[in-house]
Design a protein around this motif. Structure first.
Motif, PDB file in Angstrom:
ATOM      1  N   THR A   1       0.846  -1.198   0.000  1.00 54.13           N
ATOM      2  CA  THR A   1       0.000   0.000   0.000  1.00 54.13           C
ATOM      3  C   THR A   1       0.880   1.246   0.000  1.00 54.13           C
ATOM      4  OG1 THR A   1      -1.553   1.301   1.321  1.00 54.13           O
ATOM      5  CG2 THR A   1      -0.207  -0.258   2.526  1.00 54.13           C
ATOM      6  N   ASP A   2       0.393   2.322  -0.613  1.00 55.88           N
ATOM      7  CA  ASP A   2       1.148   3.579  -0.619  1.00 55.88           C
ATOM      8  C   ASP A   2       1.067   4.311   0.726  1.00 55.88           C
ATOM      9  OD1 ASP A   2       2.138   3.385  -3.176  1.00 55.88           O
ATOM     10  OD2 ASP A   2       0.393   4.359  -4.089  1.00 55.88           O
ATOM     11  N   VAL A   3       0.144   3.894   1.569  1.00 55.66           N
ATOM     12  CA  VAL A   3      -0.019   4.541   2.877  1.00 55.66           C
ATOM     13  C   VAL A   3       1.284   4.442   3.677  1.00 55.66           C
ATOM     14  CG1 VAL A   3      -1.183   4.231   5.114  1.00 55.66           C
ATOM     15  CG2 VAL A   3      -2.498   4.126   2.985  1.00 55.66           C
ATOM     16  N   TYR A   4       1.715   5.561   4.262  1.00 54.20           N
ATOM     17  CA  TYR A   4       2.900   5.530   5.136  1.00 54.20           C
ATOM     18  C   TYR A   4       2.537   4.825   6.447  1.00 54.20           C
ATOM     19  CZ  TYR A   4       4.857   9.198   2.109  1.00 54.20           C
ATOM     20  OH  TYR A   4       5.330   9.915   1.050  1.00 54.20           O
ATOM     21  N   TRP A   5       3.523   4.165   7.054  1.00 45.84           N
ATOM     22  CA  TRP A   5       3.233   3.376   8.245  1.00 45.84           C
ATOM     23  C   TRP A   5       2.460   4.161   9.330  1.00 45.84           C
ATOM     24  CZ3 TRP A   5       2.068  -1.173   9.662  1.00 45.84           C
ATOM     25  CH2 TRP A   5       1.982  -1.461  11.039  1.00 45.84           C
ATOM     26  N   PRO A   6       2.826   5.406   9.649  1.00 48.98           N
ATOM     27  CA  PRO A   6       2.089   6.105  10.724  1.00 48.98           C
ATOM     28  C   PRO A   6       0.616   6.350  10.375  1.00 48.98           C
ATOM     29  CG  PRO A   6       4.216   7.143  10.389  1.00 48.98           C
ATOM     30  CD  PRO A   6       4.021   6.187   9.243  1.00 48.98           C
ATOM     31  N   ASP A   7       0.231   6.226   9.102  1.00 50.93           N
ATOM     32  CA  ASP A   7      -1.174   6.388   8.715  1.00 50.93           C
ATOM     33  C   ASP A   7      -1.883   5.042   8.593  1.00 50.93           C
ATOM     34  OD1 ASP A   7      -1.182   9.168   8.566  1.00 50.93           O
ATOM     35  OD2 ASP A   7      -0.384   9.156   6.516  1.00 50.93           O
ATOM     36  N   PHE A   8      -1.173   3.958   8.871  1.00 51.48           N
ATOM     37  CA  PHE A   8      -1.775   2.632   8.712  1.00 51.48           C
ATOM     38  C   PHE A   8      -2.765   2.393   9.859  1.00 51.48           C
ATOM     39  CE2 PHE A   8      -2.148  -1.939   8.882  1.00 51.48           C
ATOM     40  CZ  PHE A   8      -2.184  -2.291   7.542  1.00 51.48           C
ATOM     41  N   SER A   9      -4.018   2.071   9.498  1.00 49.88           N
ATOM     42  CA  SER A   9      -5.072   1.921  10.507  1.00 49.88           C
ATOM     43  C   SER A   9      -5.748   0.563  10.386  1.00 49.88           C
ATOM     44  CB  SER A   9      -6.136   2.997  10.268  1.00 49.88           C
ATOM     45  OG  SER A   9      -6.791   2.707   9.034  1.00 49.88           O
ATOM     46  N   ARG A  10      -6.661   0.296  11.277  1.00 51.25           N
ATOM     47  CA  ARG A  10      -7.427  -0.955  11.244  1.00 51.25           C
ATOM     48  C   ARG A  10      -8.151  -1.131   9.907  1.00 51.25           C
ATOM     49  NH1 ARG A  10     -11.034   0.541  16.353  1.00 51.25           N
ATOM     50  NH2 ARG A  10      -9.132   1.696  16.781  1.00 51.25           N
ATOM     51  N   TRP A  11      -8.520  -0.002   9.285  1.00 50.73           N
ATOM     52  CA  TRP A  11      -9.259  -0.087   8.015  1.00 50.73           C
ATOM     53  C   TRP A  11      -8.347  -0.494   6.884  1.00 50.73           C
ATOM     54  CZ3 TRP A  11     -13.857  -0.585   9.520  1.00 50.73           C
ATOM     55  CH2 TRP A  11     -14.290   0.095  10.678  1.00 50.73           C
ATOM     56  N   GLU A  12      -7.133   0.037   6.900  1.00 54.07           N
ATOM     57  CA  GLU A  12      -6.158  -0.371   5.881  1.00 54.07           C
ATOM     58  C   GLU A  12      -5.829  -1.855   6.067  1.00 54.07           C
ATOM     59  OE1 GLU A  12      -5.558   1.503   3.402  1.00 54.07           O
ATOM     60  OE2 GLU A  12      -4.100   0.150   2.500  1.00 54.07           O
ATOM     61  N   PHE A  13      -5.790  -2.299   7.301  1.00 53.55           N
ATOM     62  CA  PHE A  13      -5.568  -3.717   7.606  1.00 53.55           C
ATOM     63  C   PHE A  13      -6.693  -4.547   6.975  1.00 53.55           C
ATOM     64  CE2 PHE A  13      -3.440  -6.313  11.215  1.00 53.55           C
ATOM     65  CZ  PHE A  13      -3.651  -7.514  10.552  1.00 53.55           C
ATOM     66  N   LEU A  14      -7.936  -4.096   7.126  1.00 55.14           N
ATOM     67  CA  LEU A  14      -9.071  -4.834   6.551  1.00 55.14           C
ATOM     68  C   LEU A  14      -8.974  -4.875   5.024  1.00 55.14           C
ATOM     69  CD1 LEU A  14     -12.545  -4.159   8.214  1.00 55.14           C
ATOM     70  CD2 LEU A  14     -10.941  -6.048   8.567  1.00 55.14           C
ATOM     71  N   ARG A  15      -8.534  -3.757   4.422  1.00 53.35           N
ATOM     72  CA  ARG A  15      -8.367  -3.743   2.957  1.00 53.35           C
ATOM     73  C   ARG A  15      -7.353  -4.802   2.534  1.00 53.35           C
ATOM     74  NH1 ARG A  15      -8.173   2.036   4.042  1.00 53.35           N
ATOM     75  NH2 ARG A  15     -10.267   2.857   3.689  1.00 53.35           N
ATOM     76  N   ALA A  16      -6.296  -4.949   3.325  1.00 52.23           N
ATOM     77  CA  ALA A  16      -5.277  -5.958   3.001  1.00 52.23           C
ATOM     78  C   ALA A  16      -5.862  -7.371   3.116  1.00 52.23           C
ATOM     79  CB  ALA A  16      -4.070  -5.796   3.938  1.00 52.23           C
ATOM     80  N   VAL A  17      -6.658  -7.602   4.155  1.00 50.89           N
ATOM     81  CA  VAL A  17      -7.263  -8.934   4.342  1.00 50.89           C
ATOM     82  C   VAL A  17      -8.283  -9.209   3.234  1.00 50.89           C
ATOM     83  CG1 VAL A  17      -8.687 -10.362   5.865  1.00 50.89           C
ATOM     84  CG2 VAL A  17      -6.840  -8.963   6.834  1.00 50.89           C
ATOM     85  N   ARG A  18      -9.035  -8.179   2.844  1.00 59.87           N
ATOM     86  CA  ARG A  18     -10.004  -8.353   1.748  1.00 59.87           C
ATOM     87  C   ARG A  18      -9.273  -8.739   0.459  1.00 59.87           C
ATOM     88  NH1 ARG A  18     -13.464  -3.167   0.144  1.00 59.87           N
ATOM     89  NH2 ARG A  18     -11.374  -2.417  -0.337  1.00 59.87           N
ATOM     90  N   SER A  19      -8.168  -8.070   0.197  1.00 59.14           N
ATOM     91  CA  SER A  19      -7.380  -8.385  -0.993  1.00 59.14           C
ATOM     92  C   SER A  19      -6.846  -9.823  -0.902  1.00 59.14           C
ATOM     93  CB  SER A  19      -6.227  -7.391  -1.119  1.00 59.14           C
ATOM     94  OG  SER A  19      -5.321  -7.793  -2.099  1.00 59.14           O
ATOM     95  N   PHE A  20      -6.359 -10.193   0.265  1.00 61.27           N
ATOM     96  CA  PHE A  20      -5.849 -11.555   0.491  1.00 61.27           C
ATOM     97  C   PHE A  20      -6.927 -12.595   0.191  1.00 61.27           C
ATOM     98  CE2 PHE A  20      -5.768 -15.110   3.506  1.00 61.27           C
ATOM     99  CZ  PHE A  20      -4.547 -15.699   3.205  1.00 61.27           C
ATOM    100  N   GLN A  21      -8.144 -12.310   0.650  1.00 59.45           N
ATOM    101  CA  GLN A  21      -9.222 -13.298   0.497  1.00 59.45           C
ATOM    102  C   GLN A  21      -9.704 -13.416  -0.944  1.00 59.45           C
ATOM    103  OE1 GLN A  21     -12.171 -12.408   3.566  1.00 59.45           O
ATOM    104  NE2 GLN A  21     -10.977 -13.589   5.054  1.00 59.45           N
ATOM    105  N   ALA A  22      -9.352 -12.436  -1.774  1.00 56.21           N
ATOM    106  CA  ALA A  22      -9.747 -12.501  -3.186  1.00 56.21           C
ATOM    107  C   ALA A  22      -8.714 -13.263  -4.023  1.00 56.21           C
ATOM    108  CB  ALA A  22      -9.919 -11.087  -3.732  1.00 56.21           C
ATOM    109  N   ARG A  23      -7.614 -13.662  -3.397  1.00 57.43           N
ATOM    110  CA  ARG A  23      -6.537 -14.348  -4.138  1.00 57.43           C
ATOM    111  C   ARG A  23      -6.838 -15.839  -4.262  1.00 57.43           C
ATOM    112  NH1 ARG A  23      -1.829 -11.069  -2.838  1.00 57.43           N
ATOM    113  NH2 ARG A  23      -2.654  -8.964  -2.451  1.00 57.43           N
ATOM    114  N   ASP A  24      -6.219 -16.426  -5.258  1.00 56.84           N
ATOM    115  CA  ASP A  24      -6.289 -17.878  -5.419  1.00 56.84           C
ATOM    116  C   ASP A  24      -4.898 -18.414  -5.109  1.00 56.84           C
ATOM    117  OD1 ASP A  24      -7.035 -20.418  -6.045  1.00 56.84           O
ATOM    118  OD2 ASP A  24      -6.860 -20.133  -8.212  1.00 56.84           O
TER     119      ASP A  24
END
Ligand code: IPE
Ligand code: IPE
Ligand code: MG
Length: 261
Positions: free
Chosen positions: A229-252
């Motif tokens: 993600t382009d987000v800098y670490w100090p801006d990383f939030s629970r929502w960005e975490f969820l976006r990462a998990v959503r992306s993970f779950q869309a993978r094969d």
């Protein structure tokens, strides 16, 4: 780990427009998520602040990430905090980071107790300042009997150094006659890495856009899914975490096999 659904829903209340907990399959949460926490310096510089302010702000993101991981029921969270190459930074920055690791760990021990989190360290701790080493040891001692999520902090960690160390340990065993060279297998190497006993990461997140591993977990990431993600670490939030998990779950995840859908 078991998920406390009431706590989880409460934690993810009031979502932003583009992501919510409803989009996540709670049956398919990654077991182990690993982070390359990058971009503290750029975050600070973009605000006209000293880089050190970025590291201090990064601690808040890390605390939130630990809590998010516990709420989501991960078995393990690992984070890259200081690489074997980071000693090249100005002495002032290195000193600040080492001091920050020590003070933060002491401050966060109540959180680890409250959430039953067990601490691990990845890396060669012998090279750290005594204050930092002592506090790390205290963290290990105080959380040793916790049975919840494992939180592994990579400090003075380099993947190549880790593999060299495993080779040395195996060579010593072979020289003693305890191991025969032809019997050496993947498990014998894995069990001599700092991550011994921790399952390989399912998902690796790198913040602030860089598409490289920077000497992180070269062995363990063989089949890990990447999310940058382009987000800098100090801006990383629970929502960005969820976006990462959503992306993970869309993978094969094929692990070298055939397409499953
Ligand atoms: C990550 O942020 C923290 C550490 C490596 C300790 P950086 O300090 O690398 O921030 P950038 O990449 O310079 O923005
Ligand atoms: C990787 O970030 C190390 C940590 C996050 C601890 P760096 O900022 O050191 O990596 P490079 O120099 O951009 O590859
Ligand atoms: Mg960086």
């Amino acid at each position: 780990m078991r998920i406390d659904e009431a706590k989880l829903r409460d934690y993810f209340a009031n979502p932003p427009e583009d992501i919510s907990l409803d989009e996540i399959d709670l049956e398919r949460i990654p077991r182990h998520v690993s982070f390359i926490m990058d971009g503290n310096g750029r975050w600070a510089q973009s605000r006209g602040l000293d880089r050190s302010k970025g590291h201090v702000a990064g601690v808040d993101s890390l605390r939130e990430t630990v809590t998010t991981s516990v709420r989501l029921g991960l078995d393990a969270l690992s984070v890259y905090a200081f690489s074997t190459e980071n000693w090249k930074r100005p002495k002032r920055e290195v000193n600040l980071l080492m001091h920050l690791f020590a003070t933060t760990l002491v401050k966060e021990l109540p959180l680890f107790h409250q959430e039953n989190v067990r601490l691990r360290f990845l890396g060669d701790l012998d090279a750290l300042p005594r204050e930092t080493r002592n506090v790390f040891q205290r963290g290990l001692d105080e959380t040793a009997d916790h049975t919840g999520m494992t939180f592994a902090l990579a400090v003075n960690y380099g993947s190549r150094a880790e593999i060299v160390r495993a080779a040395q340990l195996l060579a010593a065993d072979a020289a003693m006659g305890n191991v025969s060279p032809l019997d050496i297998d993947e498990e014998m190497i894995s069990s001599r890495l700092y991550t011994s006993g921790i399952p390989d990461p399912d998902l690796l997140v790198r913040t602030s856009g860089e598409m490289r591993l920077s000497n992180y977990l070269l062995w363990q990431l063989a089949y890990t899914e990447f999310y940058v993600t382009d987000v800098y670490w100090p801006d990383f939030s629970r929502w960005e975490f969820l976006r990462a998990v959503r992306s993970f779950q869309a993978r094969d995840r094929r692990f070298g096999g055939v397409v499953s859908k």
